[in-house]
Design an enzyme around this catalytic site. Structure first.
Site, PDB file in Angstrom:
ATOM      1  N   HIS A  75       0.839  -1.203   0.000  1.00 41.40           N
ATOM      2  CA  HIS A  75       0.000   0.000   0.000  1.00 41.40           C
ATOM      3  C   HIS A  75       0.877   1.257   0.000  1.00 41.40           C
ATOM      4  O   HIS A  75       0.621   2.210  -0.736  1.00 41.40           O
ATOM      5  CB  HIS A  75      -0.852   0.063   1.285  1.00 41.40           C
ATOM      6  CG  HIS A  75      -1.864  -1.028   1.441  1.00 41.40           C
ATOM      7  ND1 HIS A  75      -1.923  -1.823   2.562  1.00 41.40           N
ATOM      8  CD2 HIS A  75      -2.863  -1.443   0.625  1.00 41.40           C
ATOM      9  CE1 HIS A  75      -2.925  -2.686   2.435  1.00 41.40           C
ATOM     10  NE2 HIS A  75      -3.514  -2.479   1.267  1.00 41.40           N
TER      11      HIS A  75
ATOM     12  N   LYS B 193     -17.698  -6.409   7.718  1.00 41.06           N
ATOM     13  CA  LYS B 193     -16.395  -7.077   7.543  1.00 41.06           C
ATOM     14  C   LYS B 193     -15.665  -7.124   8.889  1.00 41.06           C
ATOM     15  O   LYS B 193     -15.493  -6.082   9.538  1.00 41.06           O
ATOM     16  CB  LYS B 193     -15.564  -6.306   6.506  1.00 41.06           C
ATOM     17  CG  LYS B 193     -14.349  -7.067   6.026  1.00 41.06           C
ATOM     18  CD  LYS B 193     -13.744  -6.391   4.796  1.00 41.06           C
ATOM     19  CE  LYS B 193     -12.434  -7.040   4.399  1.00 41.06           C
ATOM     20  NZ  LYS B 193     -11.837  -6.411   3.222  1.00 41.06           N
TER      21      LYS B 193
ATOM     22  N   ARG C 297      -1.711  -5.976  -8.476  1.00 45.96           N
ATOM     23  CA  ARG C 297      -0.606  -6.886  -8.154  1.00 45.96           C
ATOM     24  C   ARG C 297      -0.384  -7.922  -9.243  1.00 45.96           C
ATOM     25  O   ARG C 297       0.745  -8.262  -9.566  1.00 45.96           O
ATOM     26  CB  ARG C 297      -0.899  -7.615  -6.834  1.00 45.96           C
ATOM     27  CG  ARG C 297      -0.812  -6.710  -5.633  1.00 45.96           C
ATOM     28  CD  ARG C 297      -1.394  -7.362  -4.426  1.00 45.96           C
ATOM     29  NE  ARG C 297      -2.820  -7.593  -4.589  1.00 45.96           N
ATOM     30  CZ  ARG C 297      -3.643  -7.953  -3.634  1.00 45.96           C
ATOM     31  NH1 ARG C 297      -3.183  -8.155  -2.417  1.00 45.96           N
ATOM     32  NH2 ARG C 297      -4.924  -8.117  -3.851  1.00 45.96           N
TER      33      ARG C 297
ATOM     34  N   SER D  27      -2.812  -7.839   2.956  1.00 45.58           N
ATOM     35  CA  SER D  27      -2.991  -7.736   4.411  1.00 45.58           C
ATOM     36  C   SER D  27      -3.410  -9.085   4.981  1.00 45.58           C
ATOM     37  O   SER D  27      -2.962  -9.475   6.061  1.00 45.58           O
ATOM     38  CB  SER D  27      -4.047  -6.684   4.741  1.00 45.58           C
ATOM     39  OG  SER D  27      -3.650  -5.433   4.251  1.00 45.58           O
TER      40      SER D  27
HETATM   41  O1  PNS Z   1      -8.536  -3.199   0.802  1.00 48.31           O
HETATM   42  P1  PNS Z   1      -9.764  -3.747   0.112  1.00 48.31           P
HETATM   43  O2  PNS Z   1     -10.731  -4.318   1.135  1.00 48.31           O
HETATM   44  O3  PNS Z   1      -9.414  -4.726  -0.958  1.00 48.31           O
HETATM   45  O4  PNS Z   1     -10.464  -2.494  -0.604  1.00 48.31           O
HETATM   46  C1  PNS Z   1     -11.619  -2.643  -1.409  1.00 48.31           C
HETATM   47  C2  PNS Z   1     -12.401  -1.316  -1.455  1.00 48.31           C
HETATM   48  C3  PNS Z   1     -12.744  -0.860  -0.059  1.00 48.31           C
HETATM   49  C4  PNS Z   1     -11.549  -0.267  -2.125  1.00 48.31           C
HETATM   50  C5  PNS Z   1     -13.701  -1.557  -2.290  1.00 48.31           C
HETATM   51  O5  PNS Z   1     -14.353  -2.695  -1.817  1.00 48.31           O
HETATM   52  C6  PNS Z   1     -14.676  -0.380  -2.232  1.00 48.31           C
HETATM   53  O6  PNS Z   1     -14.439   0.636  -2.856  1.00 48.31           O
HETATM   54  N1  PNS Z   1     -15.756  -0.533  -1.426  1.00 48.31           N
HETATM   55  C7  PNS Z   1     -16.730   0.520  -1.160  1.00 48.31           C
HETATM   56  C8  PNS Z   1     -18.087   0.280  -1.820  1.00 48.31           C
HETATM   57  C9  PNS Z   1     -18.007   0.682  -3.281  1.00 48.31           C
HETATM   58  O7  PNS Z   1     -17.959   1.842  -3.609  1.00 48.31           O
HETATM   59  N2  PNS Z   1     -17.915  -0.356  -4.157  1.00 48.31           N
HETATM   60  C10 PNS Z   1     -17.644  -0.168  -5.575  1.00 48.31           C
HETATM   61  C11 PNS Z   1     -18.863  -0.078  -6.444  1.00 48.31           C
HETATM   62  S1  PNS Z   1     -19.856  -1.498  -6.363  1.00 48.31           S
END
Ligand code: PNS
Length: 163
Positions: free
Chosen positions: A17, A41, A90, A127
């Site tokens: 990150h 979560k 990645r 993570s």
């Molecule tokens: O670190 P992560 O958990 O892989 O991050 C994923 C994240 C939080 C960036 C993604 O799930 C997200 O943007 N969630 C918020 C809800 C949203 O806007 N979803 C996208 C459109 S469906």
């Protein structure tokens, strides 16, 4: 001002990150690290703990801010006048889901997503994997900043005492 958001769970923040944040901070005037508040979560660290640990490891980048959000990321972006999301890719396995999210995010609110290829040294890092290695007593010092290693070890120790 060119602003970008770097969103995620950051449970905990890793060198992967931080690599993306550092590179984005060189390209944009302001980078907002946005920590997702997701009640469903299960996370190891609370949102406040994650914000605090992130703030402590981004002090070298004066144009990086840390915030949290809940709900749709694009609504957070609109509300805070941030036109762009930056994500690290990645491997090809990340691409499918990230592509769908970027397309829906653009359709919903016209928010652009820029993908940055993760440094090869971090291409396997997540993570979840780091938490798993640490939970079995493995060495995670190559994956996390020292302050985060300490917090992670302490949290795992506390959780195992509570079992
Ligand atoms: O670190 P992560 O958990 O892989 O991050 C994923 C994240 C939080 C960036 C993604 O799930 C997200 O943007 N969630 C918020 C809800 C949203 O806007 N979803 C996208 C459109 S469906």
């Amino acid at each position: 001002m060119r602003r970008v958001v770097c969103p995620g769970s950051f449970d905990p923040i890793t060198f992967g990150h931080l690599d993306i944040v550092a590179r984005a901070s060189a390209l944009f005037d302001e980078v907002v690290i946005a920590v997702l508040v997701n009640q469903t979560k299960k996370t190891l660290f609370t949102v406040d703990e994650r914000i605090e640990m992130i703030k402590n490891v981004v002090t070298a980048y004066p144009n990086v801010k840390v915030d949290s959000w809940s709900g749709l990321l694009v609504d957070y972006c609109k509300k805070n006048d941030i036109p762009t999301i930056v994500k690290g890719l990645r491997a090809v396995t990340d691409f499918d889901y990230e592509l769908q999210m970027s397309q829906i995010n653009y359709q919903l609110q016209g928010i652009e997503t820029l993908f940055m290829s993760t440094a090869p040294a971090h291409s396997f890092l997540s993570s979840s994997l780091v938490k798993e290695v640490a939970s079995y007593g493995g060495d995670v010092t190559s994956y996390l900043p020292p302050s985060v290693v300490e917090l992670l070890k302490a949290r795992i120790a506390r959780n195992s005492e509570m079992k």
